[in-house]
Scaffold this motif. Sequence first.
Motif, PDB file in Angstrom:
ATOM      1  N   HIS A  46       0.950  -0.829   0.338  1.00 32.97           N
ATOM      2  CA  HIS A  46      -0.470  -0.056   0.192  1.00 32.97           C
ATOM      3  C   HIS A  46       0.928   0.944   0.065  1.00 32.97           C
ATOM      4  O   HIS A  46       1.550   1.322   0.929  1.00 32.97           O
ATOM      5  CB  HIS A  46      -1.126  -0.164   1.481  1.00 32.97           C
ATOM      6  CG  HIS A  46      -2.109  -0.770   0.944  1.00 32.97           C
ATOM      7  ND1 HIS A  46      -2.050  -2.050   1.613  1.00 32.97           N
ATOM      8  CD2 HIS A  46      -3.631  -1.165   0.329  1.00 32.97           C
ATOM      9  CE1 HIS A  46      -3.371  -3.010   1.310  1.00 32.97           C
ATOM     10  NE2 HIS A  46      -4.189  -1.879   0.886  1.00 32.97           N
ATOM     11  N   PHE A  94       0.310   5.923   0.690  1.00 36.59           N
ATOM     12  CA  PHE A  94      -0.377   6.811   0.992  1.00 36.59           C
ATOM     13  C   PHE A  94       0.195   8.087   1.330  1.00 36.59           C
ATOM     14  O   PHE A  94       1.002   7.579   1.117  1.00 36.59           O
ATOM     15  CB  PHE A  94      -1.349   5.920   2.083  1.00 36.59           C
ATOM     16  CG  PHE A  94       0.220   5.425   3.280  1.00 36.59           C
ATOM     17  CD1 PHE A  94       0.142   7.207   3.882  1.00 36.59           C
ATOM     18  CD2 PHE A  94       0.612   4.262   3.758  1.00 36.59           C
ATOM     19  CE1 PHE A  94       0.921   6.678   5.184  1.00 36.59           C
ATOM     20  CE2 PHE A  94       1.333   3.988   4.345  1.00 36.59           C
ATOM     21  CZ  PHE A  94       1.781   4.777   5.036  1.00 36.59           C
ATOM     22  N   GLU A 105       4.994   4.035   1.664  1.00 34.40           N
ATOM     23  CA  GLU A 105       4.423   2.682   1.559  1.00 34.40           C
ATOM     24  C   GLU A 105       4.574   1.760   2.917  1.00 34.40           C
ATOM     25  O   GLU A 105       5.626   1.908   3.059  1.00 34.40           O
ATOM     26  CB  GLU A 105       5.070   2.265   0.344  1.00 34.40           C
ATOM     27  CG  GLU A 105       5.124   0.486   0.054  1.00 34.40           C
ATOM     28  CD  GLU A 105       5.417   0.375  -1.691  1.00 34.40           C
ATOM     29  OE1 GLU A 105       5.712   1.622  -2.621  1.00 34.40           O
ATOM     30  OE2 GLU A 105       5.513  -0.896  -1.750  1.00 34.40           O
ATOM     31  N   ARG A 117      -4.759  -1.264   6.489  1.00 38.02           N
ATOM     32  CA  ARG A 117      -5.774   0.228   6.108  1.00 38.02           C
ATOM     33  C   ARG A 117      -5.996   0.272   7.319  1.00 38.02           C
ATOM     34  O   ARG A 117      -5.738   2.156   7.834  1.00 38.02           O
ATOM     35  CB  ARG A 117      -6.882  -0.241   5.160  1.00 38.02           C
ATOM     36  CG  ARG A 117      -6.145  -0.001   3.584  1.00 38.02           C
ATOM     37  CD  ARG A 117      -7.260  -0.471   2.370  1.00 38.02           C
ATOM     38  NE  ARG A 117      -6.435  -1.394   0.988  1.00 38.02           N
ATOM     39  CZ  ARG A 117      -7.674  -1.784   0.464  1.00 38.02           C
ATOM     40  NH1 ARG A 117      -8.581  -1.044   0.372  1.00 38.02           N
ATOM     41  NH2 ARG A 117      -7.335  -2.222  -0.192  1.00 38.02           N
ATOM     42  N   PHE A 133      -5.180   6.734   1.467  1.00 38.26           N
ATOM     43  CA  PHE A 133      -5.146   5.855   0.699  1.00 38.26           C
ATOM     44  C   PHE A 133      -5.506   6.209  -0.687  1.00 38.26           C
ATOM     45  O   PHE A 133      -5.070   5.358  -2.193  1.00 38.26           O
ATOM     46  CB  PHE A 133      -5.583   4.760   1.043  1.00 38.26           C
ATOM     47  CG  PHE A 133      -4.925   3.932   2.473  1.00 38.26           C
ATOM     48  CD1 PHE A 133      -3.401   3.429   1.954  1.00 38.26           C
ATOM     49  CD2 PHE A 133      -5.294   4.283   4.137  1.00 38.26           C
ATOM     50  CE1 PHE A 133      -3.253   2.799   3.163  1.00 38.26           C
ATOM     51  CE2 PHE A 133      -4.598   3.529   4.717  1.00 38.26           C
ATOM     52  CZ  PHE A 133      -2.974   2.954   4.748  1.00 38.26           C
ATOM     53  N   ASN A 138      -1.337   6.562  -5.453  1.00 39.27           N
ATOM     54  CA  ASN A 138      -1.154   6.064  -4.626  1.00 39.27           C
ATOM     55  C   ASN A 138      -1.801   4.711  -5.279  1.00 39.27           C
ATOM     56  O   ASN A 138      -2.618   4.664  -5.841  1.00 39.27           O
ATOM     57  CB  ASN A 138      -1.772   6.360  -3.066  1.00 39.27           C
ATOM     58  CG  ASN A 138      -1.192   7.499  -2.418  1.00 39.27           C
ATOM     59  OD1 ASN A 138       0.034   7.222  -2.962  1.00 39.27           O
ATOM     60  ND2 ASN A 138      -1.839   8.030  -2.470  1.00 39.27           N
ATOM     61  N   ALA A 147      -6.727   1.255  -3.234  1.00 40.05           N
ATOM     62  CA  ALA A 147      -7.098   1.380  -2.748  1.00 40.05           C
ATOM     63  C   ALA A 147      -8.885   1.615  -1.629  1.00 40.05           C
ATOM     64  O   ALA A 147      -9.216   1.788  -1.230  1.00 40.05           O
ATOM     65  CB  ALA A 147      -6.241   2.059  -1.152  1.00 40.05           C
TER      66      ALA A 147
END
Length: 443
Positions: free
Chosen positions: A134, A136, A187, A206, A222, A233, A338
Motif C-alpha cells: 500500500h 499513501f 509505502e 489500512r 490511501f 498511490n 485502495a
Amino acid sequence: MSERLSPLPMTTIVTTDLIGVTRGRSFPTDELDAYQVAGCGWVPANSALTPQDIIASSNPWGAYGDLRLVPDLSSRVTVNNGPDADAPALDFIHGDIRETDGRPWGACPRTLLRNEVERYRDELGLQINAAFEHEFNLDSGAAEHLAFSLEAQRQGAGFGGWLLSALRAGGVEPEMFLPEYGKHQYEITCRPALGVAAADRAVNVREITREIARQMGLGLSFAPKTAEHAVCNGVHLHVSLQDMAGQPVMYDADTANGLSTLGQHWAAGVLHYLPALCAFTAPTPISYERLQPHHWSASYACLGQRNREAALRICPTVSLGGKSVAMQYNLEFRAMDATASPHLAMAALLIAGRLGIEQRLALNAITDEIPDSLNEEQRQARGIVALPASLSRALDCLRNSEALIEALPSALLDTYFALKTEELTLTEQLSPADLCEHYARLY
Ligand code: GLU
Ligand code: MG
C-alpha cells in the motif's frame, strides 16, 4: 456507594464491503462468547452504500431483509495501545455475511473470495500466497519531502515506528515502511499470507494505518490521487500459486522469463479479462486518473519482466543470499488502488486467472518496453489492449464479459452495478482537481 465507572473494552465484528469500507457492530469484549456462533445483525442495503455514504436508490434490497455478520475468530486483530495513551484498544474480527439461517449471503465479498480459494484447492490442487503493498499520503506537517530520502523517512519515523509496532501486535507481519517518490508519500509492505487471510491482512494494514494517524492527529489518505499533480498511490498485489504442500508452481527455470506453463495460462487469463476486472480493481472515477501511461501504474493489459508500466510484472529475484528462485518468484498485479475492496478485487483476479488455466489461454501480451511507446500495430500483434479510460467504460467491459458475469453471484453484481452507477452520477460534475480532493477525503 456504586463503583467508579471506566470505559468497557469493545470488540467489533466487521465486514469490508464492496467499496472497500470496513463497517461493523461492537459489543463488550467480555460478551464475545454470545456472538461467536450467530454473530450480530446486519442489513442487506448496507452493501449498496456508495463512497459518498448514500445508499444506491436502485439496489435490490431496499428497506427489506435481515442478515447476520458471523465472526471468523481466527481473523481477530487486537492492538491494545498506541501513541495516544488514552485511546481505547482496537479489537475487531472479520466476519462473513450470512442469511439468518446460516446460509452464505450472495453479495458477501469475503464469502466470494473463500469460495474461489476453495475452488483453487478442490479443482486445481492449488493455494494462493499473496501480499498487498500500500502507498499513501501522510501529512506529517513537514514543508519538504525529498523522494526516498532519509530526511523524509525521519519526518515520518514517529508515525512509522508506531505503525510497525501496531501491525506486529495485530498479527500483520510488516516488512517495510519507506518514503516514496511523491510529496509526503509513504509505502507499507507486509509478508504474504494464504488465501482469504491475505485480503484480511490488506484491510488490517489500512485500518491500523488509519488508527495510528487518528491517534497522532495526522491527515492520511490511501486515495489513488490526492491532488491534481500528485504522484499516485497504488496497491500492488503480489501472487504466488503453490501446490497444497506449499511448493511454488509458477516458476520454471527452462522458460525465457521463468514463467511455468501453468503460470502463463494464469497470467493470460488475468490479462484477457483485465479491462473488465478494472471495474473491481480500479473501481472509482479517480482510479482512472492513475491508470495512465508514465505513472508506473498500468494503462495496457500486458505482462513485463521487472517493467513497472506493465499491469502484471514479473518481480525480480535475487541470487544474493542463496534463497531459491522459485520461492521468491511472484507476479505483481499493479492495476489496483485502495478504493477497491481487497476481498472482491482478489476474488475477481483469481477467477480471471482460473479461467485462463481452464481455457488454456496463450500468453502473448508480453513486453519489456513501455507499452505506450509501442505503435498500435506492434501492440495488436501481441494482443496488448488499452485499459478502459474511465469507470463507466470499465463497467461496460464487465457487463460485456459473459465469463465473469457468469462466475459472479447475481446478487453481488446487481448491487455493485447499482452503487457504481449512483457513484458516477454523484461525481459527474466534479473537475479532475475536485475529484482528487473528494476521494482524498473518502479513502
Ligand atoms: N506510485 C505507483 C503507483 O501508483 C507505484 C510506484 C512503485 O512502483 O512503487 O502504482
Ligand atoms: Mg511503491
